[in-house]
Enzyme design. Sequence first.
Site, PDB file in Angstrom:
ATOM      1  N   LEU A   1      -6.975  -0.837  -3.030  1.00  0.00           N
ATOM      2  CA  LEU A   1      -6.233  -1.449  -4.144  1.00  0.00           C
ATOM      3  C   LEU A   1      -6.204  -2.967  -4.017  1.00  0.00           C
ATOM      4  O   LEU A   1      -6.324  -3.517  -2.928  1.00  0.00           O
ATOM      5  CB  LEU A   1      -4.808  -0.899  -4.212  1.00  0.00           C
ATOM      6  CG  LEU A   1      -3.820  -1.181  -3.077  1.00  0.00           C
ATOM      7  CD1 LEU A   1      -3.244  -2.584  -3.100  1.00  0.00           C
ATOM      8  CD2 LEU A   1      -2.695  -0.184  -3.127  1.00  0.00           C
TER       9      LEU A   1
ATOM     10  N   VAL B   1       0.825  -1.211   0.000  1.00  0.00           N
ATOM     11  CA  VAL B   1       0.000   0.000   0.000  1.00  0.00           C
ATOM     12  C   VAL B   1       0.862   1.266   0.000  1.00  0.00           C
ATOM     13  O   VAL B   1       0.666   2.170  -0.810  1.00  0.00           O
ATOM     14  CB  VAL B   1      -0.960  -0.009   1.212  1.00  0.00           C
ATOM     15  CG1 VAL B   1      -1.631   1.341   1.397  1.00  0.00           C
ATOM     16  CG2 VAL B   1      -2.008  -1.089   1.029  1.00  0.00           C
TER      17      VAL B   1
ATOM     18  N   LYS C   1      14.795  -2.831   3.160  1.00  0.00           N
ATOM     19  CA  LYS C   1      13.847  -2.390   2.134  1.00  0.00           C
ATOM     20  C   LYS C   1      14.241  -1.022   1.575  1.00  0.00           C
ATOM     21  O   LYS C   1      14.196  -0.791   0.368  1.00  0.00           O
ATOM     22  CB  LYS C   1      12.434  -2.294   2.720  1.00  0.00           C
ATOM     23  CG  LYS C   1      11.782  -3.635   2.847  1.00  0.00           C
ATOM     24  CD  LYS C   1      10.311  -3.506   3.192  1.00  0.00           C
ATOM     25  CE  LYS C   1       9.746  -4.905   3.374  1.00  0.00           C
ATOM     26  NZ  LYS C   1       8.426  -4.934   3.961  1.00  0.00           N
TER      27      LYS C   1
ATOM     28  N   CYS D   1      -5.760  -9.512   3.596  1.00  0.00           N
ATOM     29  CA  CYS D   1      -6.827  -8.599   4.018  1.00  0.00           C
ATOM     30  C   CYS D   1      -8.138  -9.271   4.407  1.00  0.00           C
ATOM     31  O   CYS D   1      -8.657  -9.019   5.493  1.00  0.00           O
ATOM     32  CB  CYS D   1      -7.086  -7.579   2.922  1.00  0.00           C
ATOM     33  SG  CYS D   1      -5.709  -6.440   2.716  1.00  0.00           S
TER      34      CYS D   1
ATOM     35  N   ALA E   1     -16.320 -19.609  -8.223  1.00  0.00           N
ATOM     36  CA  ALA E   1     -16.215 -20.683  -7.223  1.00  0.00           C
ATOM     37  C   ALA E   1     -14.801 -21.270  -7.233  1.00  0.00           C
ATOM     38  O   ALA E   1     -14.130 -21.254  -8.256  1.00  0.00           O
ATOM     39  CB  ALA E   1     -17.235 -21.773  -7.533  1.00  0.00           C
TER      40      ALA E   1
ATOM     41  N   LYS F   1      -8.291 -11.306   7.772  1.00  0.00           N
ATOM     42  CA  LYS F   1      -7.978 -10.413   8.897  1.00  0.00           C
ATOM     43  C   LYS F   1      -9.093  -9.383   9.098  1.00  0.00           C
ATOM     44  O   LYS F   1      -9.504  -9.109  10.227  1.00  0.00           O
ATOM     45  CB  LYS F   1      -6.649  -9.725   8.584  1.00  0.00           C
ATOM     46  CG  LYS F   1      -6.409  -8.397   9.229  1.00  0.00           C
ATOM     47  CD  LYS F   1      -5.048  -7.872   8.868  1.00  0.00           C
ATOM     48  CE  LYS F   1      -5.006  -6.964   7.665  1.00  0.00           C
ATOM     49  NZ  LYS F   1      -5.572  -5.624   7.837  1.00  0.00           N
TER      50      LYS F   1
ATOM     51  N   GLU G   1      -3.760  -6.203  -4.893  1.00  0.00           N
ATOM     52  CA  GLU G   1      -2.420  -6.579  -5.336  1.00  0.00           C
ATOM     53  C   GLU G   1      -2.555  -7.197  -6.727  1.00  0.00           C
ATOM     54  O   GLU G   1      -3.507  -7.907  -7.011  1.00  0.00           O
ATOM     55  CB  GLU G   1      -1.798  -7.565  -4.351  1.00  0.00           C
ATOM     56  CG  GLU G   1      -1.456  -6.881  -3.048  1.00  0.00           C
ATOM     57  CD  GLU G   1      -1.021  -7.847  -1.957  1.00  0.00           C
ATOM     58  OE1 GLU G   1      -0.632  -8.985  -2.282  1.00  0.00           O
ATOM     59  OE2 GLU G   1      -1.087  -7.460  -0.783  1.00  0.00           O
TER      60      GLU G   1
ATOM     61  N   THR H   1      -5.521  -0.338   7.210  1.00  0.00           N
ATOM     62  CA  THR H   1      -6.865  -0.726   7.644  1.00  0.00           C
ATOM     63  C   THR H   1      -6.844  -0.846   9.160  1.00  0.00           C
ATOM     64  O   THR H   1      -6.150  -1.700   9.705  1.00  0.00           O
ATOM     65  CB  THR H   1      -7.263  -2.063   6.989  1.00  0.00           C
ATOM     66  OG1 THR H   1      -7.136  -1.904   5.578  1.00  0.00           O
ATOM     67  CG2 THR H   1      -8.682  -2.455   7.353  1.00  0.00           C
TER      68      THR H   1
HETATM   69  P1  NAD Z   1       3.099  -4.633   4.249  1.00  0.00           P
HETATM   70  O1  NAD Z   1       3.347  -5.585   5.334  1.00  0.00           O
HETATM   71  O2  NAD Z   1       3.371  -5.010   2.829  1.00  0.00           O
HETATM   72  O3  NAD Z   1       3.957  -3.298   4.522  1.00  0.00           O
HETATM   73  C1  NAD Z   1       4.032  -2.674   5.763  1.00  0.00           C
HETATM   74  C2  NAD Z   1       5.379  -1.942   5.834  1.00  0.00           C
HETATM   75  O4  NAD Z   1       5.406  -1.112   6.992  1.00  0.00           O
HETATM   76  C3  NAD Z   1       6.575  -2.871   5.960  1.00  0.00           C
HETATM   77  O5  NAD Z   1       7.503  -2.580   4.922  1.00  0.00           O
HETATM   78  C4  NAD Z   1       7.163  -2.553   7.339  1.00  0.00           C
HETATM   79  O6  NAD Z   1       8.576  -2.685   7.389  1.00  0.00           O
HETATM   80  C5  NAD Z   1       6.723  -1.121   7.515  1.00  0.00           C
HETATM   81  N1  NAD Z   1       6.659  -0.641   8.900  1.00  0.00           N
HETATM   82  C6  NAD Z   1       6.237  -1.304  10.018  1.00  0.00           C
HETATM   83  N2  NAD Z   1       6.281  -0.480  11.081  1.00  0.00           N
HETATM   84  C7  NAD Z   1       6.739   0.723  10.639  1.00  0.00           C
HETATM   85  C8  NAD Z   1       6.974   1.973  11.260  1.00  0.00           C
HETATM   86  N3  NAD Z   1       6.727   2.179  12.549  1.00  0.00           N
HETATM   87  N4  NAD Z   1       7.433   2.992  10.493  1.00  0.00           N
HETATM   88  C9  NAD Z   1       7.675   2.822   9.173  1.00  0.00           C
HETATM   89  N5  NAD Z   1       7.466   1.654   8.536  1.00  0.00           N
HETATM   90  C10 NAD Z   1       6.994   0.620   9.251  1.00  0.00           C
HETATM   91  O7  NAD Z   1       1.610  -4.145   4.416  1.00  0.00           O
HETATM   92  P2  NAD Z   1       0.539  -3.776   3.268  1.00  0.00           P
HETATM   93  O8  NAD Z   1       0.065  -5.004   2.596  1.00  0.00           O
HETATM   94  O9  NAD Z   1       1.069  -2.647   2.455  1.00  0.00           O
HETATM   95  O10 NAD Z   1      -0.661  -3.271   4.184  1.00  0.00           O
HETATM   96  C11 NAD Z   1      -0.589  -2.050   4.891  1.00  0.00           C
HETATM   97  C12 NAD Z   1      -1.963  -1.727   5.426  1.00  0.00           C
HETATM   98  O11 NAD Z   1      -2.862  -1.510   4.330  1.00  0.00           O
HETATM   99  C13 NAD Z   1      -2.604  -2.840   6.256  1.00  0.00           C
HETATM  100  O12 NAD Z   1      -3.372  -2.241   7.266  1.00  0.00           O
HETATM  101  C14 NAD Z   1      -3.492  -3.546   5.271  1.00  0.00           C
HETATM  102  O13 NAD Z   1      -4.598  -4.177   5.901  1.00  0.00           O
HETATM  103  C15 NAD Z   1      -3.973  -2.402   4.413  1.00  0.00           C
HETATM  104  N6  NAD Z   1      -4.350  -2.776   3.043  1.00  0.00           N
HETATM  105  C16 NAD Z   1      -3.602  -3.662   2.342  1.00  0.00           C
HETATM  106  C17 NAD Z   1      -3.944  -3.979   1.055  1.00  0.00           C
HETATM  107  C18 NAD Z   1      -3.158  -4.991   0.274  1.00  0.00           C
HETATM  108  O14 NAD Z   1      -3.661  -5.467  -0.743  1.00  0.00           O
HETATM  109  N7  NAD Z   1      -1.957  -5.338   0.680  1.00  0.00           N
HETATM  110  C19 NAD Z   1      -5.068  -3.384   0.459  1.00  0.00           C
HETATM  111  C20 NAD Z   1      -5.797  -2.453   1.193  1.00  0.00           C
HETATM  112  C21 NAD Z   1      -5.429  -2.159   2.492  1.00  0.00           C
END
Ligand code: NAD
Length: 455
Positions: free
Chosen positions: A159, A11, A35, A284, A276, A287, A161, A120
Site C-alpha cells: 500500500l 499498515v 493509540k 519505506c 523529477a 530503509k 500512504e 517488511t
Molecule cells: P507504524 O510505525 O505506523 O506502526 C507500527 C505500530 O506497531 C505502532 O502503532 C506501534 O505502537 C505498534 N507496535 C510496536 N510493537 C508492537 C508489539 N509488540 N505489539 C503490538 N503493536 C506493536 O508502522 P507502519 O508504517 O504501519 O509499518 C509497519 C510495517 O509495514 C513496516 O515493516 C513497514 O516497513 C511496512 N510497510 C509500511 C508501509 C507504509 O506505507 N507505511 C507500506 C508497506 C509496508
Amino acid sequence: MNVAILGTGYVGLTTGACLAYLGHDVVCVDSDPRKVEMLRQGKMPFFEPHLPELVADASEHLRFTTDYSQAIPAAQVVFIAVGTPPGTNGAPDLRYLESAARGVGEHLGGHFTVIVNKSTVPIGSGNWVESLVRDAFQKRNGSAPPGGTFAVASNPEFLREGSALADSLYPDRVVVGADNPQTSEVLYTLYRPILEQTFSAPAYLLRRDDTTAVPLISTDLASAELIKYAANAFLSLKISYINEIGQLAEKVGADITQVAKGIGLDARIGTRFLQAGIGWGGSCFGKDCMALVSTAGEYGLEMPIVEAAQKVNRRQRQRVVEKLLGELKILKGRTIAVLGLAFKPNTDDLRDAPAIEIAKRLIERGARVKAHDPVAMDSFRQHYPDSGVVCCETPEEAIQEADAVVLATEWPQYRELNWEQVAASMRSPILLDGRNVLDRARLTRAGFRYVGLAG
Ligand code: NAD
C-alpha cells in the site's frame, strides 16, 4: 474468519479495517495504550483519507486492545504489522517484530493458526519468527507446540500512504509466501473477496471499472520476502534515474518533464515514478534499500545499482540548498518558506521527509525557516519540538516576507494558491519548485523567479 492484527499503524490499521469491512472478525492489538484508546473512541492515530469512514463502517467486526490474550487464542490468522525501522549498519531494527512473535507464541490457541509477516522483514525472517513463536510457546506451556499448531507465512504489503485503502481493497497483486499448501489455502480463503472482487465497494472508495480479479502470487517464504524489497528498490531507482537524467537535462537545456513523458510513454517503462524533483522520502524506500544492501552484504554481494539510487536521492536534497545559495548568495539571516512537511501529499507521515532535512540544513546555515503543511503540522510540532522551524497556519503566512519559497510536498492546494498575491508579499519572489509540478510560465507571469530542480 477470526483475525488478529499486531500493530495499528498505517499498515496494520488499514489491513484490519479492510478485512473487517469484508466481514472477517478482526481484533487489532497495539502495544501503545494511547493509540488503542483513541481508536476505541473512533479517533484515528494518523491521517489517511477515508480511514475514519471505513473504520466506522467496519466497526461491527473490529475491536481494539493492548492485550494479546484478547486476540491471539481465537485467531485463525495473526498478522504481524509492527514497525521495522532502520537499525544500525543498514539492517532494520527487529525488536518490535521479536516482541510480537514472542507474544503470539505465548498465547497461541489449540487450533491451526497462520502467523503472517506483513511487516517488511529481512529475508529469512519467516524462519526466525517461527523459532521465536516455538520458543515462547514452549516457555509458557512447558512443551513444544504439537505439529500442526501454527505455520508462518509472508504477505508483504504494497500500500501507499495517501491511497492505502484503495491499494488494499483493489491491489495490483497479492503476494503470499508459505512453505505448505494448508497455509496458502487459509490465506486464499481470507483474501478471496479481494482476489475475486466480490465485495460491494464503499461509496467513498469506488471500484474502478477496469478492476477485475486480482492476481495472486503464491510462492515460498524467501521469494515473497525478496519481492517486497526488490519492488521498493526498483521504485526508488526509477525516481533516482529520472533525477539523474534531470541533472543532465539542466546542463543541456532540456525540459525534464517532456523527457520523462517521452521515456514513460514507452509501455516497457511506464510514466509512473518518473517525476523529477527532491526525491523520495517516507518510512519505506530508504530503509528498504539499506536493508537490501545489508542483506546482500551478508552473502558477500554488492548492490551497486541500489546504492547509486540512494546516493542520487541524498544529492537531490543537498541540491535544494545549493540552488537557494546560488539564488540568494547568502543564506544567513534569510527567511525561507517551506510548503509541505509530510514526505508526500495526503499523509501526515514525516518519516525521512525531505522537507525536514532541507529545513534543518537551511537552519544550520543561519536561515530562518517558516513552514506550512495541511495535515502534518501537529505531528511535526510533536516530533520536532526543537527544530527551530516556525509553523504557520496558512501557506500565505509562511510565504509573507520570505526571501524564497520551496515547494517541498506537492499538496494539490498549493497549486491553487493566488501566486500573484503571494509573490507581492515576499521580500524577493523566488520559488524553488522541488516537485516540478507548478506551471513555470504562470509563475513567471505572477512575478516569480521560477527555479526548477531539473531542467
Ligand atoms: P507504524 O510505525 O505506523 O506502526 C507500527 C505500530 O506497531 C505502532 O502503532 C506501534 O505502537 C505498534 N507496535 C510496536 N510493537 C508492537 C508489539 N509488540 N505489539 C503490538 N503493536 C506493536 O508502522 P507502519 O508504517 O504501519 O509499518 C509497519 C510495517 O509495514 C513496516 O515493516 C513497514 O516497513 C511496512 N510497510 C509500511 C508501509 C507504509 O506505507 N507505511 C507500506 C508497506 C509496508
